[in-house]
Design an enzyme around this catalytic site. Sequence first.
Site, PDB file in Angstrom:
ATOM      1  N   HIS A  59      -4.511  -5.406  -8.253  1.00  0.00           N
ATOM      2  CA  HIS A  59      -5.468  -4.443  -7.717  1.00  0.00           C
ATOM      3  C   HIS A  59      -6.864  -5.071  -7.751  1.00  0.00           C
ATOM      4  O   HIS A  59      -7.228  -5.695  -8.751  1.00  0.00           O
ATOM      5  CB  HIS A  59      -5.434  -3.153  -8.554  1.00  0.00           C
ATOM      6  CG  HIS A  59      -6.342  -2.104  -8.003  1.00  0.00           C
ATOM      7  ND1 HIS A  59      -6.022  -1.345  -6.894  1.00  0.00           N
ATOM      8  CD2 HIS A  59      -7.589  -1.718  -8.381  1.00  0.00           C
ATOM      9  CE1 HIS A  59      -7.025  -0.530  -6.619  1.00  0.00           C
ATOM     10  NE2 HIS A  59      -7.990  -0.734  -7.501  1.00  0.00           N
ATOM     11  N   MET A 108       0.805  -1.224   0.000  1.00  0.00           N
ATOM     12  CA  MET A 108       0.000   0.000   0.000  1.00  0.00           C
ATOM     13  C   MET A 108       0.838   1.273   0.000  1.00  0.00           C
ATOM     14  O   MET A 108       0.322   2.353   0.275  1.00  0.00           O
ATOM     15  CB  MET A 108      -0.936   0.001   1.220  1.00  0.00           C
ATOM     16  CG  MET A 108      -1.823  -1.219   1.317  1.00  0.00           C
ATOM     17  SD  MET A 108      -2.896  -1.405  -0.130  1.00  0.00           S
ATOM     18  CE  MET A 108      -3.744  -2.921   0.286  1.00  0.00           C
ATOM     19  N   GLU A 129     -10.974 -14.458  -4.617  1.00  0.00           N
ATOM     20  CA  GLU A 129     -10.876 -15.788  -5.257  1.00  0.00           C
ATOM     21  C   GLU A 129     -10.258 -15.697  -6.640  1.00  0.00           C
ATOM     22  O   GLU A 129      -9.427 -16.524  -7.016  1.00  0.00           O
ATOM     23  CB  GLU A 129     -12.265 -16.436  -5.374  1.00  0.00           C
ATOM     24  CG  GLU A 129     -12.756 -17.036  -4.083  1.00  0.00           C
ATOM     25  CD  GLU A 129     -14.141 -17.652  -4.239  1.00  0.00           C
ATOM     26  OE1 GLU A 129     -14.461 -18.149  -5.333  1.00  0.00           O
ATOM     27  OE2 GLU A 129     -14.909 -17.606  -3.259  1.00  0.00           O
TER      28      GLU A 129
HETATM   29  C1  GAR Z   1      -5.749  -7.689  -2.042  1.00  0.00           C
HETATM   30  O1  GAR Z   1      -7.132  -7.730  -2.270  1.00  0.00           O
HETATM   31  C2  GAR Z   1      -5.090  -6.783  -3.051  1.00  0.00           C
HETATM   32  O2  GAR Z   1      -5.650  -6.833  -4.332  1.00  0.00           O
HETATM   33  C3  GAR Z   1      -5.334  -5.435  -2.435  1.00  0.00           C
HETATM   34  O3  GAR Z   1      -5.150  -5.621  -1.071  1.00  0.00           O
HETATM   35  C4  GAR Z   1      -5.438  -6.980  -0.732  1.00  0.00           C
HETATM   36  C5  GAR Z   1      -4.204  -7.543  -0.070  1.00  0.00           C
HETATM   37  O4  GAR Z   1      -4.509  -8.497   0.865  1.00  0.00           O
HETATM   38  N1  GAR Z   1      -4.446  -4.475  -2.988  1.00  0.00           N
HETATM   39  C6  GAR Z   1      -4.763  -3.187  -3.142  1.00  0.00           C
HETATM   40  O5  GAR Z   1      -5.808  -2.706  -2.771  1.00  0.00           O
HETATM   41  C7  GAR Z   1      -3.674  -2.384  -3.828  1.00  0.00           C
HETATM   42  N2  GAR Z   1      -4.179  -1.109  -4.230  1.00  0.00           N
HETATM   43  P1  GAR Z   1      -3.301  -9.212   1.665  1.00  0.00           P
HETATM   44  O6  GAR Z   1      -2.466  -8.128   2.330  1.00  0.00           O
HETATM   45  O7  GAR Z   1      -3.958 -10.088   2.671  1.00  0.00           O
HETATM   46  O8  GAR Z   1      -2.492  -9.976   0.660  1.00  0.00           O
END
Ligand code: GAR
Length: 216
Positions: free
Chosen positions: A117, A100, A185
């Site tokens: 994303h 992030m 998923e």
């Molecule tokens: C995921 O859904 C990813 O796509 C999203 O954060 C989550 C990460 O989960 N990414 C974003 O929003 C990037 N802008 P995690 O930390 O449990 O892997």
Amino acid sequence: MSAMNQQTPSLRCAVLISGGGRTLKNLLDYKSAGRLTDVCFPLVVSSSPTAAGLQYAALCNADAKVVDRKEFDSDDAFSDAIYALIEQSQCNFIVMAGFMRKLIIRPEWENKVVNIHPSLIPSFCGTGFYGKKVHQAAIDYGVKVSGCTVHFVTNEVDNGPIILQKTVPVYSDDNADSLAARVLEVEFQALPEALELIAAGRVTVDGRKTNIINLD
Ligand code: GAR
């Protein structure tokens, strides 16, 4: 047109995380299941010392490092610290897996950094769109389809060439949690699939477009 990794297709990936690490865990599960044979994950870097995802680094004997964004006063200094670790571990590819923070993309890393994303870019992306906020925005807008996007990272947020996208339906009784779960998923399929294509030398980049080429 530039072809990626056609001479040396093996990807030595630094995985950048900020939170839960489900995306990282899924990549490691793929490897354990005998997939992603041409991809390895020797380094995990977290932008937060409290990221739960750090626990998963041990599963693949990866070096787990914290580069705490709060300890740096600029994106440049933060990025320098991350690149120093990447160079030490001799990684040739970077995977943003729920990362992030902003990493400055240096010219030599162009088309060697991917992000996933949780929306169909160019919708519900850019600054401020992360995690559940993305799904709430999609529901509030009233879209009938959402999904995920794997793309190369440039210095503009969520704006790089798209490698692949996967879709899911949005139902009238969805909330951000139910939609996030459905999108996750397909995220779990999309990122490994994209890495396999790149490792096989099948992804070429032409301006802001990618092509998936058939090597047969
Ligand atoms: C995921 O859904 C990813 O796509 C999203 O954060 C989550 C990460 O989960 N990414 C974003 O929003 C990037 N802008 P995690 O930390 O449990 O892997």
